[in-house]
Design a protein around this motif. Sequence first.
Motif, PDB file in Angstrom:
ATOM      1  N   MET A   1      23.305  10.492  51.627  1.00 44.87           N
ATOM      2  CA  MET A   1      24.288   9.840  50.762  1.00 44.87           C
ATOM      3  C   MET A   1      25.642  10.511  50.957  1.00 44.87           C
ATOM      4  N   THR A   2      26.683   9.714  50.921  1.00 46.93           N
ATOM      5  CA  THR A   2      28.027  10.219  51.209  1.00 46.93           C
ATOM      6  C   THR A   2      28.846  10.283  49.930  1.00 46.93           C
ATOM      7  N   LEU A   3      29.464  11.421  49.702  1.00 47.63           N
ATOM      8  CA  LEU A   3      30.347  11.596  48.568  1.00 47.63           C
ATOM      9  C   LEU A   3      31.787  11.444  49.024  1.00 47.63           C
ATOM     10  N   SER A   4      32.608  10.904  48.151  1.00 53.19           N
ATOM     11  CA  SER A   4      34.025  10.792  48.456  1.00 53.19           C
ATOM     12  C   SER A   4      34.675  12.171  48.369  1.00 53.19           C
ATOM     13  N   SER A   5      35.863  12.268  48.925  1.00 49.76           N
ATOM     14  CA  SER A   5      36.579  13.541  48.854  1.00 49.76           C
ATOM     15  C   SER A   5      36.865  13.925  47.410  1.00 49.76           C
ATOM     16  N   GLU A   6      37.148  12.922  46.571  1.00 51.67           N
ATOM     17  CA  GLU A   6      37.414  13.205  45.157  1.00 51.67           C
ATOM     18  C   GLU A   6      36.165  13.783  44.485  1.00 51.67           C
ATOM     19  N   GLN A   7      35.001  13.240  44.814  1.00 52.20           N
ATOM     20  CA  GLN A   7      33.756  13.730  44.225  1.00 52.20           C
ATOM     21  C   GLN A   7      33.418  15.137  44.706  1.00 52.20           C
ATOM     22  N   LEU A   8      33.623  15.378  46.009  1.00 55.66           N
ATOM     23  CA  LEU A   8      33.375  16.717  46.545  1.00 55.66           C
ATOM     24  C   LEU A   8      34.277  17.754  45.885  1.00 55.66           C
ATOM     25  N   LEU A   9      35.540  17.415  45.720  1.00 55.08           N
ATOM     26  CA  LEU A   9      36.477  18.362  45.112  1.00 55.08           C
ATOM     27  C   LEU A   9      36.155  18.597  43.637  1.00 55.08           C
ATOM     28  N   GLU A  88      35.188  17.944  31.583  1.00 57.02           N
ATOM     29  CA  GLU A  88      36.440  18.050  32.323  1.00 57.02           C
ATOM     30  C   GLU A  88      36.698  16.888  33.280  1.00 57.02           C
ATOM     31  N   LYS A  89      35.634  16.237  33.770  1.00 55.23           N
ATOM     32  CA  LYS A  89      35.780  15.147  34.736  1.00 55.23           C
ATOM     33  C   LYS A  89      34.916  13.954  34.320  1.00 55.23           C
ATOM     34  N   PRO A  90      35.128  13.426  33.127  1.00 54.85           N
ATOM     35  CA  PRO A  90      34.252  12.350  32.632  1.00 54.85           C
ATOM     36  C   PRO A  90      34.294  11.087  33.491  1.00 54.85           C
ATOM     37  N   ALA A  91      35.364  10.868  34.214  1.00 61.23           N
ATOM     38  CA  ALA A  91      35.448   9.669  35.054  1.00 61.23           C
ATOM     39  C   ALA A  91      34.621   9.820  36.328  1.00 61.23           C
ATOM     40  N   ILE A  92      34.378  11.060  36.754  1.00 63.14           N
ATOM     41  CA  ILE A  92      33.633  11.306  37.992  1.00 63.14           C
ATOM     42  C   ILE A  92      32.127  11.290  37.761  1.00 63.14           C
ATOM     43  N   LEU A  93      31.687  11.761  36.612  1.00 63.46           N
ATOM     44  CA  LEU A  93      30.258  11.941  36.360  1.00 63.46           C
ATOM     45  C   LEU A  93      29.435  10.657  36.531  1.00 63.46           C
TER      46      LEU A  93
END
Length: 430
Positions: A1-9, A88-93
Amino acid sequence: MTLSSEQLLALHEAVLATFSRSEWQQLGLISGESDYIGSHDRLLRSLDFNDEDYSGHALRAIKRIAEGKGGAWAFLQIPQLRNWLAQEKPAILPALEHLSTQVPPQLVSNAGQLLALAEGVKQTFKEDDWLKLGIISSFADKIEHHPRLLRSLRFGDPDYEGCVMEILGMMEKQSKPVQEILGGFQKLRDWLSENHPDIARSLWASAERANANVSPQPNLGNPQFPPTLPGASQASPSHFDPVPREQTQLFSTEPSLSSLLATVQAVAVGTENATAYHRAVEQLLSTLFAPGLSEPTIEDRLHEGRKRVDITYVNRDAHGFFRWITDHYPPAPYIYVECKNYSADPGNPELDQLTGRFSPKRGRVGLLICRSFTNKDLFIKRCHDSALDDRGFVIPLDDSDLANLVNAKLHEGDDGVVRTLRSRWARLVK
């Protein structure tokens, strides 16, 4: 599965905010990357000492694990990390949770079993269980020579949990499943049946189905435990609670310290017995100053071997004398020890040898251990001069000083050790 750069960071930021060694080791066990994390010396060492390059090492490790079979799911099994993301990152979770649904069910089941087994091992294993496990798993060398596993077990140190996960994670890479290897330990079976009955039933039921086709493993008191784990049911990983010190303390402190001191004092004076003295001192200091000073390295090589020091300790002290040193005379990530089994007093050459191992990055605090002084005041004055000249701090201790420290530890606990060492330290700086 591939994560976006935003998700990795986002994962990188969460790891930097929440991870200790224990979380890295748990992540390794869950993701199947224990070997990689355990062998990545700079990742864990730079974490321990808050080095500038930790962030880069962490990012590379996160990328490797995120691109593996466990992907984002492996990270979300770490409660501290998940909670940090939620805050801290509710939009990413939510996106990471969606990616987690793509993880293979067998990986989830296997990770749940491994974490339950690790928790059970932590709660039930004694030193002889580890030694037996080493014999039946061909892991005897890794278990007996692990820098922290057995020592942290003996003294109830908080890093024992991570050591358990590290060893089980490495064993998972063998051809025989670690679940099978652990099957012969009755106390572990009983603990699993009581605390993780669904996982225990899954393991035993699957073994009964496979029993006709699999030869039994070497037995340590439980011939009925399953040798294989096909078709195990899915289970969610759990996070262990710290084990109370009294549950993992195998030996009382007093006889251990007394016998170790006696061993040091029994070594005959002379350079021909230097190695025996060196080893005896290491055993005593490692017990006396545990868990604050840990991971002793014997004959530590500095500058690619151009310099050596008898013993190097990692300073992890959270409350004692060496924490006070860290707070008031930083940096002190390492504490260096030189052992001199001389009949004569150490002099300037021995003092200069130890201060020559100091550096602004490695630390500038050491112990010079010797048998006795005919003029202790003179040598302490030499150490005082070294401190005033900004060449570092050397605490001289002879056999009688070691006896005073042991007596203080036995009668006053760590406060007695702090008091005794602070008294000697005061003579270096005033």
